[in-house]
Design an enzyme around this catalytic site. Structure first.
Site, PDB file in Angstrom:
ATOM      1  N   ASP A 114       0.971  -1.069   0.375  1.00  0.00           N
ATOM      2  CA  ASP A 114       0.202  -0.077   0.519  1.00  0.00           C
ATOM      3  C   ASP A 114       1.099   1.289  -0.344  1.00  0.00           C
ATOM      4  O   ASP A 114       2.072   1.430   0.745  1.00  0.00           O
ATOM      5  CB  ASP A 114      -0.720   0.117   1.154  1.00  0.00           C
ATOM      6  CG  ASP A 114      -2.375   0.627   1.228  1.00  0.00           C
ATOM      7  OD1 ASP A 114      -2.069   1.237  -0.272  1.00  0.00           O
ATOM      8  OD2 ASP A 114      -3.043  -0.659   1.502  1.00  0.00           O
ATOM      9  N   ASP A 223      -3.130   5.001  -2.764  1.00  0.00           N
ATOM     10  CA  ASP A 223      -4.685   5.112  -1.401  1.00  0.00           C
ATOM     11  C   ASP A 223      -5.083   6.418  -2.446  1.00  0.00           C
ATOM     12  O   ASP A 223      -4.389   7.365  -1.852  1.00  0.00           O
ATOM     13  CB  ASP A 223      -3.995   5.085  -0.025  1.00  0.00           C
ATOM     14  CG  ASP A 223      -4.858   5.199   0.792  1.00  0.00           C
ATOM     15  OD1 ASP A 223      -6.433   4.780   0.597  1.00  0.00           O
ATOM     16  OD2 ASP A 223      -5.480   6.007   1.074  1.00  0.00           O
ATOM     17  N   GLU A 290      10.866  -7.604 -14.016  1.00  0.00           N
ATOM     18  CA  GLU A 290       9.701  -7.403 -13.152  1.00  0.00           C
ATOM     19  C   GLU A 290       8.474  -6.666 -13.894  1.00  0.00           C
ATOM     20  O   GLU A 290       9.331  -5.429 -13.522  1.00  0.00           O
ATOM     21  CB  GLU A 290       9.677  -8.304 -12.543  1.00  0.00           C
ATOM     22  CG  GLU A 290       8.063  -8.574 -11.628  1.00  0.00           C
ATOM     23  CD  GLU A 290       8.518  -7.821 -10.070  1.00  0.00           C
ATOM     24  OE1 GLU A 290       8.182  -9.440  -9.429  1.00  0.00           O
ATOM     25  OE2 GLU A 290       8.838  -7.452  -9.322  1.00  0.00           O
ATOM     26  N   HIS A 361     -10.883  -3.300   2.592  1.00  0.00           N
ATOM     27  CA  HIS A 361     -11.015  -3.731   3.943  1.00  0.00           C
ATOM     28  C   HIS A 361     -11.963  -2.518   4.312  1.00  0.00           C
ATOM     29  O   HIS A 361     -12.568  -2.096   5.474  1.00  0.00           O
ATOM     30  CB  HIS A 361      -9.991  -3.168   4.167  1.00  0.00           C
ATOM     31  CG  HIS A 361      -9.599  -1.882   3.519  1.00  0.00           C
ATOM     32  ND1 HIS A 361      -8.633  -1.619   2.849  1.00  0.00           N
ATOM     33  CD2 HIS A 361      -8.915  -0.665   4.121  1.00  0.00           C
ATOM     34  CE1 HIS A 361      -8.609  -0.309   2.232  1.00  0.00           C
ATOM     35  NE2 HIS A 361      -8.555  -0.088   3.447  1.00  0.00           N
ATOM     36  N   ASP A 362     -13.135  -1.378   4.071  1.00  0.00           N
ATOM     37  CA  ASP A 362     -13.505  -0.715   3.532  1.00  0.00           C
ATOM     38  C   ASP A 362     -15.189  -0.629   3.515  1.00  0.00           C
ATOM     39  O   ASP A 362     -15.632   0.495   3.697  1.00  0.00           O
ATOM     40  CB  ASP A 362     -13.351   0.809   1.964  1.00  0.00           C
ATOM     41  CG  ASP A 362     -11.729   0.788   3.043  1.00  0.00           C
ATOM     42  OD1 ASP A 362     -11.214   1.698   3.935  1.00  0.00           O
ATOM     43  OD2 ASP A 362     -11.551   2.102   2.245  1.00  0.00           O
TER      44      ASP A 362
END
Length: 611
Positions: A114, A223, A290, A361-362
């Site tokens: 995050d 976020d 990557e 999670h919200d």
């Protein structure tokens, strides 16, 4: 001479896999505090995650996304960061994180972190040095003088610079006595907003990305990205403009919904910052071999979200697709779900990668938002549609929101209501309760003799992973069977066709020339139905059940023809067909007529947005 050629082919395949892994990745969101406690303190930690990595590998997870693990006083569950380069002590140490990274890599699981760029914690060194006026930190945050105002009795007082309201209620401005100014906080008081009009801030945040990329992480979830910028006071006579009233029903002056946030979110400058972060991540593609994924969180209108993908000249991010969270509920029909799916595929720019988020999670869990009978259906849809799938921990076993009393509530969004009666309407704690591993004390989450950080949901004795592993007819086994078939060429690369045969029957087809086709069927009604799919002319006639939901009478390995498919009430089924041949040319990749229309619509919209 054959051995070197073989090694070259293997190396080339591995390289292609590392560069393309993200396009069809199954990413599992872990909320560290609630996943697994390894040391008995009642709070989940990094070593607990490492302990459970074999489970995630066995389930077929491609990458894990960790909610914030950085140093924080936890005013907002770790989203108030005081040091972006340190691990929060209750989660472990940097050595613990590096071990998690190494074990993940050995299992073929990538780690995504995050990234919280809008604000820091108010206990951070940056903020303290900004309060002191120390350059360049003096411009790291959004500071403003208060405005003079007069009471009715003639008394003069100072009020905040504007009427802006925090996402967590009340004024978004807080006065600091030492600096003698207000600072902006679009979330809790302990989360001062960074000032992205400062080049110093922009470079500092890029260096945060580089720090973790140097560690070997595979990307970031960003976020609250649409909050990065606020209106520039230089464009409004040196003041921050008030936001207009929204007219929202049942919203009071302290509520976020009371205003229309035209000056504090979705400003155009935000996109250029996201594109610049993409440039930083691209620096590591060559050096680490990557692709580094970037996924952005923005609750905004679809047209605004789509812009995060980038432009014709700049690469951007994958904007989280929240349509399954906001546009679908337990009463949605097959027609409405099809419309939601098709809308994203229509608006998404050509050549970009779709994504499907059914929980986080919200938000309340799928079982609560969609209903228990739709758990398998929603999981299957997210897994067989094109692109990236995000699964929030526990959704694979159909966990439900737990009960968290007012006294146990941790979420500032609920606490700030100051309402011990209706707090639960704003609380995110119920969907953050500890993972239910088994029926032992604390659901196997912790061996603490005290309390866990949030109470375990009451239903853990019967709803837990161990019970579902033991029961072949469970949400977990259905999820795992769908994930196994998600690796098929048809789902990885095939054409998409969505059809609502009725109000309650939704059919999703993935077809690729020369490969077995995949067909998902969902019955949203309680009544059993028999459906005829002969209208799907490109779909071979013979079908085999490869995943059968908990409410389905048909079992795995059952075979039948597409002209007569019995579907139980509230059932989700995944079928595999024979090899698909498009007009006899199995090597040619054509779009069905509905998809041609979608492609044309997408092209038109993108030209409109970015020309």
């Amino acid at each position: 001479m054959r051995l070197p050629i073989l090694l070259l082919l293997v190396a080339t395949a591995a390289s292609a896999s590392d560069l393309d892994w993200w396009k069809t990745a199954l990413i599992y969101q872990i909320y560290p505090r609630s996943f697994k406690d390894s040391n008995g303190d009642g709070t989940g930690d990094l070593n607990g995650i490492t302990e459970k990595l074999p489970y995630l590998h066995d389930t077929g997870i491609d990458a894990i996304w960790l909610s914030p693990i950085y140093r924080s006083p936890n005013y907002d569950s770790g989203y108030d960061i005081t040091d972006y380069r340190s691990i929060q002590e209750e989660y472990g140490t940097m050595e613990d994180f590096e071990r998690l990274l190494n074990v993940s890599r050995s299992l073929g699981i990538r780690v995504v972190l995050d990234f919280v760029p809008n604000h820091t914690g108010n206990e951070s060194e940056w903020f303290n040095r900004s309060i002191a006026g120390e350059a360049p930190y003096n411009e790291y945050y959004v500071w403003a003088d208060g405005l003079n105002a007069t009471y009715d009795n003639g008394t003069v007082y100072t009020k905040p610079p504007s009427n802006w309201i925090s996402n967590f209620r009340k004024s978004a401005w807080e006065f600091n006595e030492v600096r003698g100014q207000y600072y902006l906080h679009q979330f809790v008081i302990g989360q001062p907003d960074l000032n992205y009009r400062s080049n110093y801030v922009q470079e500092a945040m890029k260096n945060v990305l580089r720090f973790w990329l140097d560690k070997g992480v595979s990307g970031f979830r960003v976020d609250a990205v649409n909050k990065l910028y606020e209106a520039d006071p230089n464009n409004y006579g040196g003041v921050y403009p008030d936001e207009p009233l929204s007219g929202a029903a049942n919203a009071g002056p302290d509520d976020y919904e009371y205003l229309s946030h035209i000056y504090t979110e979705n400003l155009l400058e935000t996109y250029d910052v996201v594109y610049s972060w993409r440039d930083v991540l691209d620096e590591y593609i060559t050096s680490q071999g990557e692709y580094k994924i970037m996924m952005t969180e923005a609750y905004a209108a679809l047209q605004l979200m789509i812009r995060y993908y980038g432009t014709s000249t700049r690469n951007g991010s994958i904007p989280f697709n929240f349509s399954f969270l906001g546009d679908i509920n337990k009463n949605s029909t097959a027609w409405e779900i099809k419309t939601v799916i098709d809308r994203w595929m229509t608006y998404m720019p050509s050549g970009r990668v779709a994504n499907w988020v059914i929980g986080n999670h919200d938000q309340s869990r799928v079982a609560n938002r969609q209903g228990v009978d739709r758990i398998d259906a929603m999981n299957m849809l997210a897994l067989i549609l094109p692109g990236v799938t995000i699964t929030y921990q526990g959704e694979e076993i159909g966990m439900e929101d737990g009960y968290v009393s007012w006294n146990d509530t941790q979420d500032p969004q609920a606490c700030n209501t100051d309402d011990p009666i209706n707090y639960y309407l704003h609380s995110r704690d119920p969907n953050r309760t500890p993972y239910q591993w088994d029926s032992t004390a604390h659901a196997g989450f912790s061996n603490t003799t005290g309390s866990t950080w949030l109470p375990v949901a009451d239903n853990y004795l019967t709803l837990n992973l161990a019970a579902q592993i033991a029961n072949p007819k469970s949400h977990y086994h259905f999820y795992k069977d769908v994930v196994t078939n998600r690796k098929s060429p048809a789902i990885q690369e095939g054409d998409l066709d969505t059809r609502a045969l009725s109000e309650s029957i939704l059919v999703v087809t993935r077809l690729l020339p020369g490969e077995a086709g995949m067909l998902g069927v969902v019955n949203l009604a309680s009544e059993a139905q028999t459906i005829d799919l002969t209208s799907l002319r490109l779909l071979p006639s013979d079908l085999e059940v490869v995943a059968s939901g908990v409410n389905c009478a048909l079992e795995k390995n059952a075979t039948l023809t597409k002209s007569s498919i019995p579907v139980s009430g509230h059932c989700a089924l995944l079928f595999r067909s024979g090899v698909v041949s498009y007009g006899g040319a199995a090597s040619t990749h054509y779009l069905s007529y509905p998809l041609i229309l979608l492609a044309l619509a997408s092209y038109t919209i993108i030209r409109t947005n970015f020309s």
